[in-house]
Design an enzyme around this catalytic site. Structure first.
Site, PDB file in Angstrom:
ATOM      1  N   GLU A 142       0.807  -0.961   0.017  1.00 50.28           N
ATOM      2  CA  GLU A 142      -0.044  -0.048  -0.032  1.00 50.28           C
ATOM      3  C   GLU A 142       0.843   1.219  -0.081  1.00 50.28           C
ATOM      4  OE1 GLU A 142      -2.976  -0.154  -0.526  1.00 50.28           O
ATOM      5  OE2 GLU A 142      -3.678  -2.036  -0.050  1.00 50.28           O
ATOM      6  N   CYS A 170      -3.206   8.766   3.131  1.00 52.66           N
ATOM      7  CA  CYS A 170      -2.766   8.004   1.925  1.00 52.66           C
ATOM      8  C   CYS A 170      -3.959   8.385   0.899  1.00 52.66           C
ATOM      9  CB  CYS A 170      -2.411   6.669   1.831  1.00 52.66           C
ATOM     10  SG  CYS A 170      -3.721   5.747   2.883  1.00 52.66           S
TER      11      CYS A 170
END
Length: 509
Positions: free
Chosen positions: A264, A298
């Protein structure tokens, strides 16, 4: 806040940290060379020793040994550990949330929300423990059964980032444990104390339900600690959250030993606002997505692609809201934007704004440092910059609250702008036109792993798999069928006849 006042405040925060750790059952170890600093003042609130190479090796060994027995425990029984962890998280939600605030700088509601996310994934994993389904397929051979079964994978290394210091660990660990894996966790150097607390709670949960606490190991320290996990052949899966640069280093090293990766990485998320959008709704969604967590998610909204006909009224709403955002100590009521994690983050923001303005960008509001919290604390006002084009700096992810604004005239060009970056995590469109909404979600629409309609880019729910495409890494965590990342699949053929026919009609007699 003068330096003396900042030092006094740091002492108070240090004492509060020790109290919270004690309540959470994680006594602070002897001081060492790994400092824990609070972004609230920039001061050191604790220190601990980094895990040595020999200790990392031993931790992997303990996890590998524990796996041999853990994989044979029925999955619903494995879920008992996760169920007890959820109960402890509910009991200590305020304490762990406050520790997240002290160490990561999140405002109280977001920090407590992160702990709630941990509880949610535990509940999801408990249910998943009874749904690790395989398949049965029709065999072409009479008297045969063809099926798939799923088995525990092995030791899972979780390498997590500072911005979600506890939730991302829980995403991985809750599912890995019910799948029959054991876990070795290497948290960010920036957030070692929340890791101590979570490790303590999980091992307590294991002991209280009669499970082996060695199913979870914690290692702390610099990048070298993570590299040791990446290179160890006993580690079946490396789940790493961080920068694209980090991912480029991790992926080939794990692949070289034929291990598995779940990555990720970066996000440079955008929202498209069309002429039919509800601008009040859009403004609310945009402001939280762009300014929440001081731009350190994020999934933070970093690019706003708005139709030229509505750019003016929408930007009026956004800049008005930005000027009302209260920036300050995240422990104080009413504060909506806390500090950046450290000086490096501040310098990254400052340089990005300079580059954007050199490219012809117009700074509409924000960008300045907020003084008064001490020389080592970095508070900033979220910035909005109107850009003439999607320049190099816009195509990069700057982990700070900068919202770049681009305008468009037709929807196809908006999608082209949206997809014209290397990252592919989260995306959104604000529209009341069903054709535009469906077009955005279509195969040739948003190229991201997450695509939303009439909500912002951040705030993913547990039920859906989380992750992105392109430089974001392609991994999927949390909900849906992401449990498959933590297991291996076996295809089984059972012959219950007295004959031995071969597939494809082959005869070998």
């Amino acid at each position: 806040m003068t330096q003396t006042t900042a030092e006094r405040s740091t002492r108070e925060l240090r004492e509060r940290t020790q109290t919270l750790l004690h309540r959470l059952g994680a006594d602070l170890p002897a001081p060492g060379g790994l400092p824990a600093r609070t972004p609230i003042t920039g001061g050191e609130i604790a220190s601990l020793a980094a895990t040595s190479a020999a200790e990392v090796d031993a931790a992997i060994g303990r996890a590998d040994s524990a796996f041999r027995a853990w994989r044979t425990v029925p999955a619903p029984q494995r879920a008992a550990v996760v169920r007890r962890l959820a109960e402890l998280l509910r009991k200590y939600q305020d304490e762990l949330g406050e520790l997240v605030t002290l160490e990561a700088g999140k405002i109280g509601p977001e920090a407590r929300g992160e702990v709630q996310e941990m509880i949610d994934i535990c509940e999801f994993a408990i249910g998943q423990s009874r749904q690790l389904y395989g398949r049965t397929m029709p065999s072409e051979r009479p008297g045969h059964r063809l099926m798939e079964t799923w088995h525990p994978l092995g030791v899972v290394a979780v390498i997590s980032a500072f911005n979600f210091p506890v939730a991302v660990w829980a995403w991985n660990t809750a599912l890995a444990l019910v799948c029959g894996d054991t876990v070795v966790w290497k948290p960010s150097e920036t957030t070692p104390l929340t890791a101590l607390a979570c490790h303590s709670l999980l091992r307590r949960a294991a002991v209280e339900v009669g499970a082996d606490p060695e199913v979870h190991q914690l290692v702390q320290g610099p990048a070298a600690v993570g590299e040791q996990l990446v290179d160890d052949e006993r580690v079946a899966l490396v789940s790493a959250t961080g920068s694209v640069r980090m991912g480029r280093l991790v992926a080939p090293r794990v692949a070289a030993r034929f291990g598995r990766c779940l990555l990720e990485l970066g996000g440079n998320n955008a929202a498209v606002v069309t002429p039919t959008a509800d601008l009040d709704l859009a403004a609310r969604g945009i402001v939280f997505a762009a300014a929440g967590t001081a731009g350190q998610r994020c999934t933070t909204l970093r690019r706003l692609i708005v139709h030229a006909d509505v750019a003016g009224p929408l930007l009026d709403r956004i800049t008005s809201a930005y000027r009302q955002l209260r920036v300050g100590n995240p422990l104080d009521d009413g504060v909506l934007v806390g500090p950046l994690i450290n000086e490096r983050a501040y310098e990254g923001m400052r340089k990005a704004l300079e580059r954007a303005q050199a490219d012809g960008g117009e700074l509409l509001c924000g960008g300045e440092r907020v003084e008064g919290f001490g020389a080592d604390a970095y508070y900033v006002r979220p910035a909005v910059v109107r850009m003439p084009a999607q320049t190099a700096v816009v195509r990069e992810e700057t982990f700070a609250p900068i919202l770049y604004v681009l305008t468009y005239h037709d929807f196809e060009s908006a999608i082209e702008l949206h997809n014209g970056v290397p990252q592919g995590l989260s995306s959104a469109v604000f529209t009341q036109n069903q054709r535009e909404a469906e077009r955005f979600l279509a195969a040739d629409g948003s190229d991201c792993g997450i695509a939303n309609v009439n909500i912002g880019t951040s705030g993913a729910e547990i039920g859906g798999a989380f992750g992105g495409e392109k430089e974001t890494g392609g991994g999927r965590e949390s909900g849906s069928d992401s449990w498959k990342s933590y297991m291996r699949r076996a295809t089984n053929t059972v012959n219950y006849s007295t004959e031995l026919p071969l597939a494809q009609g082959i005869r070998f007699e």
